[in-house]
Write an enzyme that holds these catalytic residues in place. Structure first.
Site, PDB file in Angstrom:
ATOM      1  N   PHE A 259     -31.578   8.940   4.534  1.00 35.55           N
ATOM      2  CA  PHE A 259     -31.503   7.562   5.055  1.00 35.55           C
ATOM      3  C   PHE A 259     -32.871   6.912   5.193  1.00 35.55           C
ATOM      4  CE2 PHE A 259     -27.138   6.226   6.020  1.00 35.55           C
ATOM      5  CZ  PHE A 259     -26.524   7.286   5.385  1.00 35.55           C
ATOM      6  N   LEU A 260     -33.757   7.279   4.248  1.00 36.18           N
ATOM      7  CA  LEU A 260     -35.066   6.620   4.178  1.00 36.18           C
ATOM      8  C   LEU A 260     -35.233   5.946   2.816  1.00 36.18           C
ATOM      9  CD1 LEU A 260     -37.605   9.048   5.933  1.00 36.18           C
ATOM     10  CD2 LEU A 260     -36.738   6.853   6.763  1.00 36.18           C
TER      11      LEU A 260
ATOM     12  N   ARG B 193     -18.578   9.160   5.095  1.00 39.49           N
ATOM     13  CA  ARG B 193     -19.117   8.004   4.367  1.00 39.49           C
ATOM     14  C   ARG B 193     -18.212   7.705   3.190  1.00 39.49           C
ATOM     15  NH1 ARG B 193     -24.369  10.974   2.670  1.00 39.49           N
ATOM     16  NH2 ARG B 193     -22.780  12.571   2.786  1.00 39.49           N
TER      17      ARG B 193
ATOM     18  N   LYS C  45       0.834  -1.205   0.000  1.00 38.34           N
ATOM     19  CA  LYS C  45       0.000   0.000   0.000  1.00 38.34           C
ATOM     20  C   LYS C  45       0.875   1.264   0.000  1.00 38.34           C
ATOM     21  CE  LYS C  45      -4.089  -0.256   2.155  1.00 38.34           C
ATOM     22  NZ  LYS C  45      -5.110  -0.290   3.220  1.00 38.34           N
TER      23      LYS C  45
ATOM     24  N   CYS D 264     -18.991  -0.678   8.260  1.00 35.73           N
ATOM     25  CA  CYS D 264     -19.252  -0.075   9.570  1.00 35.73           C
ATOM     26  C   CYS D 264     -20.590  -0.398  10.207  1.00 35.73           C
ATOM     27  CB  CYS D 264     -19.026   1.420   9.482  1.00 35.73           C
ATOM     28  SG  CYS D 264     -17.273   1.738   9.225  1.00 35.73           S
TER      29      CYS D 264
HETATM   30  P1  NAD Z   1      -9.097  -0.133   6.577  1.00 36.70           P
HETATM   31  O1  NAD Z   1      -9.074  -1.592   6.800  1.00 36.70           O
HETATM   32  O2  NAD Z   1      -9.431   0.400   5.222  1.00 36.70           O
HETATM   33  O3  NAD Z   1      -7.685   0.501   6.976  1.00 36.70           O
HETATM   34  C1  NAD Z   1      -6.969   0.173   8.128  1.00 36.70           C
HETATM   35  C2  NAD Z   1      -5.480   0.275   7.800  1.00 36.70           C
HETATM   36  O4  NAD Z   1      -4.728   0.126   9.003  1.00 36.70           O
HETATM   37  C3  NAD Z   1      -4.978  -0.807   6.849  1.00 36.70           C
HETATM   38  O5  NAD Z   1      -4.371  -0.211   5.716  1.00 36.70           O
HETATM   39  C4  NAD Z   1      -3.961  -1.603   7.687  1.00 36.70           C
HETATM   40  O6  NAD Z   1      -2.872  -2.095   6.930  1.00 36.70           O
HETATM   41  C5  NAD Z   1      -3.515  -0.542   8.683  1.00 36.70           C
HETATM   42  N1  NAD Z   1      -2.904  -1.103   9.893  1.00 36.70           N
HETATM   43  C6  NAD Z   1      -3.350  -2.113  10.676  1.00 36.70           C
HETATM   44  N2  NAD Z   1      -2.478  -2.344  11.690  1.00 36.70           N
HETATM   45  C7  NAD Z   1      -1.474  -1.447  11.546  1.00 36.70           C
HETATM   46  C8  NAD Z   1      -0.287  -1.180  12.277  1.00 36.70           C
HETATM   47  N3  NAD Z   1       0.056  -1.893  13.356  1.00 36.70           N
HETATM   48  N4  NAD Z   1       0.515  -0.186  11.848  1.00 36.70           N
HETATM   49  C9  NAD Z   1       0.209   0.532  10.750  1.00 36.70           C
HETATM   50  N5  NAD Z   1      -0.903   0.316  10.004  1.00 36.70           N
HETATM   51  C10 NAD Z   1      -1.736  -0.662  10.409  1.00 36.70           C
HETATM   52  O7  NAD Z   1     -10.116   0.444   7.662  1.00 36.70           O
HETATM   53  P2  NAD Z   1     -11.043   1.752   7.545  1.00 36.70           P
HETATM   54  O8  NAD Z   1     -12.261   1.453   6.751  1.00 36.70           O
HETATM   55  O9  NAD Z   1     -10.191   2.924   7.175  1.00 36.70           O
HETATM   56  O10 NAD Z   1     -11.514   1.898   9.072  1.00 36.70           O
HETATM   57  C11 NAD Z   1     -10.619   2.312  10.088  1.00 36.70           C
HETATM   58  C12 NAD Z   1     -11.419   2.684  11.324  1.00 36.70           C
HETATM   59  O11 NAD Z   1     -12.238   3.816  11.053  1.00 36.70           O
HETATM   60  C13 NAD Z   1     -12.392   1.588  11.804  1.00 36.70           C
HETATM   61  O12 NAD Z   1     -12.454   1.615  13.203  1.00 36.70           O
HETATM   62  C14 NAD Z   1     -13.723   2.016  11.232  1.00 36.70           C
HETATM   63  O13 NAD Z   1     -14.814   1.543  11.980  1.00 36.70           O
HETATM   64  C15 NAD Z   1     -13.615   3.521  11.318  1.00 36.70           C
HETATM   65  N6  NAD Z   1     -14.425   4.251  10.344  1.00 36.70           N
HETATM   66  C16 NAD Z   1     -14.475   3.831   9.041  1.00 36.70           C
HETATM   67  C17 NAD Z   1     -15.226   4.563   8.110  1.00 36.70           C
HETATM   68  C18 NAD Z   1     -15.322   4.131   6.667  1.00 36.70           C
HETATM   69  O14 NAD Z   1     -16.101   4.715   5.944  1.00 36.70           O
HETATM   70  N7  NAD Z   1     -14.567   3.135   6.218  1.00 36.70           N
HETATM   71  C19 NAD Z   1     -15.880   5.740   8.520  1.00 36.70           C
HETATM   72  C20 NAD Z   1     -15.783   6.144   9.858  1.00 36.70           C
HETATM   73  C21 NAD Z   1     -15.047   5.394  10.770  1.00 36.70           C
HETATM   74  C1  UGA Z   2     -21.673   5.026   7.360  1.00 39.68           C
HETATM   75  C2  UGA Z   2     -22.171   6.333   7.981  1.00 39.68           C
HETATM   76  O1  UGA Z   2     -23.104   6.950   7.094  1.00 39.68           O
HETATM   77  C3  UGA Z   2     -21.010   7.287   8.253  1.00 39.68           C
HETATM   78  O2  UGA Z   2     -21.493   8.453   8.895  1.00 39.68           O
HETATM   79  C4  UGA Z   2     -20.005   6.579   9.155  1.00 39.68           C
HETATM   80  O3  UGA Z   2     -18.869   7.398   9.370  1.00 39.68           O
HETATM   81  C5  UGA Z   2     -19.564   5.295   8.510  1.00 39.68           C
HETATM   82  O4  UGA Z   2     -20.715   4.441   8.244  1.00 39.68           O
HETATM   83  C6  UGA Z   2     -18.640   4.529   9.390  1.00 39.68           C
HETATM   84  O5  UGA Z   2     -18.743   4.579  10.592  1.00 39.68           O
HETATM   85  O6  UGA Z   2     -17.805   3.862   8.800  1.00 39.68           O
HETATM   86  P1  UGA Z   2     -20.896   4.231   4.928  1.00 39.68           P
HETATM   87  O7  UGA Z   2     -20.998   2.864   5.510  1.00 39.68           O
HETATM   88  O8  UGA Z   2     -19.667   4.617   4.200  1.00 39.68           O
HETATM   89  O9  UGA Z   2     -21.081   5.325   6.101  1.00 39.68           O
HETATM   90  O10 UGA Z   2     -22.095   4.467   3.922  1.00 39.68           O
HETATM   91  P2  UGA Z   2     -23.658   4.839   4.070  1.00 39.68           P
HETATM   92  O11 UGA Z   2     -23.972   5.838   3.038  1.00 39.68           O
HETATM   93  O12 UGA Z   2     -24.030   5.157   5.456  1.00 39.68           O
HETATM   94  O13 UGA Z   2     -24.357   3.457   3.653  1.00 39.68           O
HETATM   95  C7  UGA Z   2     -24.290   2.309   4.485  1.00 39.68           C
HETATM   96  C8  UGA Z   2     -25.244   1.256   3.951  1.00 39.68           C
HETATM   97  O14 UGA Z   2     -26.598   1.654   4.143  1.00 39.68           O
HETATM   98  C9  UGA Z   2     -25.106   0.987   2.447  1.00 39.68           C
HETATM   99  O15 UGA Z   2     -25.221  -0.396   2.208  1.00 39.68           O
HETATM  100  C10 UGA Z   2     -26.257   1.751   1.848  1.00 39.68           C
HETATM  101  O16 UGA Z   2     -26.693   1.228   0.616  1.00 39.68           O
HETATM  102  C11 UGA Z   2     -27.324   1.578   2.920  1.00 39.68           C
HETATM  103  N1  UGA Z   2     -28.356   2.635   2.880  1.00 39.68           N
HETATM  104  C12 UGA Z   2     -28.033   3.922   3.176  1.00 39.68           C
HETATM  105  C13 UGA Z   2     -29.666   2.284   2.577  1.00 39.68           C
HETATM  106  O17 UGA Z   2     -29.980   1.101   2.309  1.00 39.68           O
HETATM  107  N2  UGA Z   2     -30.618   3.276   2.566  1.00 39.68           N
HETATM  108  C14 UGA Z   2     -30.323   4.561   2.866  1.00 39.68           C
HETATM  109  O18 UGA Z   2     -31.258   5.403   2.854  1.00 39.68           O
HETATM  110  C15 UGA Z   2     -28.999   4.896   3.169  1.00 39.68           C
END
Ligand code: NAD
Ligand code: UGA
Length: 439
Positions: free
Chosen positions: A252-253, A154, A35, A263
């Site tokens: 979100f409806l 999101r 990466k 998540c």
């Molecule tokens: P991800 O799996 O895409 O990324 C995590 C990264 O951390 C990976 O690239 C991995 O290689 C790296 N990593 C793991 N252990 C490590 C270490 N010891 N040192 C350095 N790097 C390391 O995960 P993500 O989707 O970015 O989610 C991260 C966190 O944020 C989660 O807790 C998730 O719930 C939260 N979150 C995610 C979203 C989203 O939309 N994906 C939105 C809000 C919050």
């Molecule tokens: C969601 C939250 O919206 C973010 O605020 C939050 O930060 C994130 O999770 C997280 O904690 O990781 P995300 O999962 O990226 O974001 O996408 P969403 O747009 O929330 O959609 C989640 C799921 O719900 C999808 O499968 C989507 O299709 C579904 N959805 C969403 C519905 O079926 N109906 C809706 O009206 C909205």
């Protein structure tokens, strides 16, 4: 201001790039060498609209860089953000905090001078306290504060969400840490984005409560939509009719195949487990988890029903496999259940997704992946739309009809209009509105 972002995934990479756009010097650290090599070469490891331009302009400006060397990155920065994954722990559904704790040990060992340690990963209430214990053990001499700063972006609109958030939540009682966080988020502060300072536990709880509320809202409208189908009401109009009430809100409806993603599924389950463990079970969220899981599995049955009760020996065309549009993320995507259910019923699957096929190939077997939406269609008994990518919204219906064995569409995202589809000669099935026979 200099910060390190540990974990360059969907959240770490977007947050790091956005902070650098705010003018902060950011070094993103990931243990995944492939990466980091790709990022150093200017290639994006994920698909997120606008990310490549944002990263390259900030790298060119000298504010954003990438490394695998956590120790070197953490020495001398004012704040270190933890943005590693917190997946569901196998077997019990609690959040797996092993990555967070492992990184905390490394940061504690590497930091020098006063450091604000910020948990951006979604972590259960009390995790900040555990992180602090690690710091006390590893660096009894250390000068630091542990802050919770949950992320609400999101996927698919991550940059816009980060740059123009509804609010920023900062959990710490330390004035010194609050000042550092104010500096990091300075442009949002000036924009008058609401910035909520709370205790650490409260910030941790806000994140789970927000995701669980949104998951509940989606699950509620999904069940109402099913009832509308049975009673010949229009679920879309009902969503609009209730959403126009300002107390409910229209977002979100959208009824669909059930929520997926990295998540909502894991966070609702983790909150359920936290609540059970603390002796205050959350019955609503427990029900939401069960209803959503069952819904994703039941979607294949809708397709079977549309194919005269059997898909055995039939070809099914699938459009969209990612859990939502504008991402390549396949985690907990409803398509996984739909495709598995149809394959169990004896169907052959031809599928297309604009950005998700590389990830999908790693988690789905026996699918014939196609180059375009139209390539999925020859001889198909039904066309199933699972993810509402924009390019599926304006298909050439005449061409679709010509290519398919039978003009049958199962639209799990309601992106077409039942009357128009019937007029175009399709048997059209959607969510929340009874099927119409073709005119
Ligand atoms: P991800 O799996 O895409 O990324 C995590 C990264 O951390 C990976 O690239 C991995 O290689 C790296 N990593 C793991 N252990 C490590 C270490 N010891 N040192 C350095 N790097 C390391 O995960 P993500 O989707 O970015 O989610 C991260 C966190 O944020 C989660 O807790 C998730 O719930 C939260 N979150 C995610 C979203 C989203 O939309 N994906 C939105 C809000 C919050
Ligand atoms: C969601 C939250 O919206 C973010 O605020 C939050 O930060 C994130 O999770 C997280 O904690 O990781 P995300 O999962 O990226 O974001 O996408 P969403 O747009 O929330 O959609 C989640 C799921 O719900 C999808 O499968 C989507 O299709 C579904 N959805 C969403 C519905 O079926 N109906 C809706 O009206 C909205």
């Amino acid at each position: 201001m200099r910060v390190a972002m540990i974990g360059a995934g969907y959240v770490g990479l977007v947050s790091g790039a956005c902070f650098s756009e705010f003018g902060v010097d950011v070094i993103c650290v990931d243990e995944d060498r492939v990466k980091i090599n790709r990022l150093q070469a200017g290639e994006m490891p994920i698909y997120e609209p606008g990310l490549e331009d944002l990263v390259s302009s900030n790298v060119d400006a000298g504010r954003l860089s990438f490394t695998t060397d956590l120790k070197a990155a953490v020495g001398g920065v004012e704040a270190v953000f933890i943005a590693v994954g917190t997946p569901s722990r196998r077997g019990d559904g609690h959040a797996d905090l092993s990555y967070v704790y492992a990184v905390a040990e490394e940061i504690a060992d590497a930091m020098n001078g006063y450091t604000v340690v910020v948990t951006k990963s979604t972590v259960p209430v009390g995790t900040g306290r555990e992180v602090e214990k690690i710091f006390r053990r590893v660096r009894p001499d250390g000068n630091y504060d542990v802050v919770s700063n949950p992320e609400f972006l999101r996927e698919g609109s991550a940059i816009e969400d980060f740059m123009r958030p509804d609010r920023v939540v900062i959990g710490t009682k330390s004035k010194r840490a609050q000042d550092v966080m104010r500096q990091v988020y300075r442009p949002l502060y000036l924009n008058e984005t609401p910035v909520l300072f709370t205790s650490r536990q409260t910030a941790e709880m806000i994140k789970y409560a927000a995701n669980s509320f949104l998951a509940t809202k989606i699950t509620f409208i999904n069940e109402i939509a099913d009832l509308c189908e049975a009673l010949e009401a229009d679920g879309q109009d009902v969503a609009k009719g209730i959403g126009l009430d300002g107390r409910i809100g229209r977002k979100f409806l959208h009824a669909g195949p059930g929520y997926g993603g990295s998540c909502f599924p894991k966070d609702t389950l983790a909150l359920v487990r936290t609540a059970q463990q603390s002796g205050h079970p959350l019955k609503i969220v427990e029900t939401v988890v069960g209803v959503n899981d069952a819904r994703k599995k039941a979607m294949a049955e809708r397709v079977v029903a549309a194919c005269d009760s059997s898909v055995k020996g039939k070809t099914i065309a699938i459009l969209g496999v990612t859990f939502k549009p504008n991402t390549d993320d396949m985690r907990e995507a409803p398509s996984l259940d739909v495709v598995a259910g149809l394959q169990q019923g004896g169907a052959t699957i031809r599928a297309y997704d604009p950005e998700g096929m590389a990830q999908a190939k790693q988690v789905m077997e026996g699918v014939k992946w196609c180059e375009t939406a139209y390539d999925t269609l020859p001889g198909a008994a039904a066309l199933v739309i699972i993810t509402e990518w924009n390019e599926f919204r304006a298909l050439d219906l005449h061409r679709v009809k010509q290519l398919m064995g039978q003009p049958v569409m199962v639209d799990l995202r309601n992106i077409y209009n039942p009357e128009e589809m019937a007029a175009a000669g399709f048997r059209y099935y959607c969510i929340g509105r009874a099927a119409l026979p073709p005119f």
